[in-house]
Design a protein around this motif. Structure first.
Motif, mmCIF file in Angstrom:
data_model
loop_
_atom_site.group_PDB
_atom_site.id
_atom_site.type_symbol
_atom_site.label_atom_id
_atom_site.label_comp_id
_atom_site.label_asym_id
_atom_site.label_seq_id
_atom_site.Cartn_x
_atom_site.Cartn_y
_atom_site.Cartn_z
ATOM 1 N N UNK A 19 40.805 53.256 56.853
ATOM 2 C CA UNK A 19 41.926 53.250 55.917
ATOM 3 C C UNK A 19 42.964 52.245 56.392
ATOM 4 N N UNK A 20 43.477 51.451 55.471
ATOM 5 C CA UNK A 20 44.450 50.416 55.794
ATOM 6 C C UNK A 20 45.639 50.611 54.866
ATOM 7 N N UNK A 21 46.805 50.871 55.433
ATOM 8 C CA UNK A 21 47.979 51.062 54.577
ATOM 9 C C UNK A 21 49.176 50.293 55.132
ATOM 10 N N UNK A 22 49.932 49.748 54.210
ATOM 11 C CA UNK A 22 51.154 49.010 54.533
ATOM 12 C C UNK A 22 52.326 49.907 54.149
ATOM 13 N N UNK A 23 53.250 50.177 55.076
ATOM 14 C CA UNK A 23 54.393 51.024 54.738
ATOM 15 C C UNK A 23 55.152 50.501 53.524
ATOM 16 N N UNK A 24 55.553 51.406 52.662
ATOM 17 C CA UNK A 24 56.177 51.060 51.382
ATOM 18 C C UNK A 24 57.491 50.290 51.528
ATOM 19 N N UNK A 25 58.284 50.572 52.511
ATOM 20 C CA UNK A 25 59.606 49.958 52.632
ATOM 21 C C UNK A 25 59.607 48.493 53.018
ATOM 22 N N UNK A 26 58.468 47.916 53.318
ATOM 23 C CA UNK A 26 58.429 46.525 53.771
ATOM 24 C C UNK A 26 58.441 45.504 52.638
#
Length: 182
Positions: free
Chosen positions: A136-143
């Motif tokens: 799983x690869x996720x980028x934090x939303x706040x960036x």
């Protein structure tokens, strides 16, 4: 008739698989490094005739022969993302990867239909379809745009089904070939 879903799927395929179609063959007579080498090429998954179109990952997981191993991958995992569990995703066709140990794996990827740039999932199936491992690869939303522009810098990686170093190398090599993974 709208061509938008087809167009979006093709864009996803090109962005996720872009470099995977490059010829990445190594001389088999060379010594193996400490880390397993991986050779990834696009191909049809097992049980496909050469003339038949290759199914994408979501279609493949809905087939009986892949459904069971897909479910087993999440059996001991704590709450995989809902979009992954429900297969609410855009996905690519599978490609073949051969690890240094000579085993063949089938690699597929998909992304959250609502946030493709920030939520991705990759899977490696063993050649015999008896095992599967995920990333799983996720980028934090706040960036915002910074996270999308430099996902490698900000991504959180989560491994599923406890892959060994060989499987991790297979999946990471496949991810590194994505031109958007910078």
């Amino acid at each position: 008739m709208s061509f938008r879903p087809l167009f979006l799927t093709m864009l996803l395929v090109l962005s996720c698989m872009g470099a995977a179609f490059a010829d990445d063959k190594e001389d088999k007579s060379e010594k193996k490094d400490k880390e397993p080498a991986v050779n990834a090429t696009a191909a049809s998954p097992p049980a496909q005739t050469p003339a038949a179109p290759s199914p994408n990952l979501v279609e493949l997981v809905q087939r009986k022969d892949y459904r069971a191993v897909w479910g087993t991958m999440f059996k001991s995992e704590y709450s995989p993302p809902e979009w992954v569990s429900k297969l609410d995703a855009h996905s690519t066709s599978l490609s073949e990867a051969t690890a240094a140990d000579g085993k063949t794996y089938w690699i597929g990827s998909m992304c959250n239909i609502n946030d493709c740039a920030s939520d991705r999932f990759m899977v490696a199936f063993s050649g015999d379809r008896k095992k599967a491992w995920g990333l799983g690869i996720s980028i934090p939303a706040g960036l915002g745009k910074e996270g999308i522009a430099h996902p490698k810098k900000y991504a959180a990686l989560r491994w599923y089904a406890q892959p060994d170093q060989t499987i991790r190398k297979v999946l990471m090599t496949h991810l590194e070939k994505d031109p958007n993974w910078k």
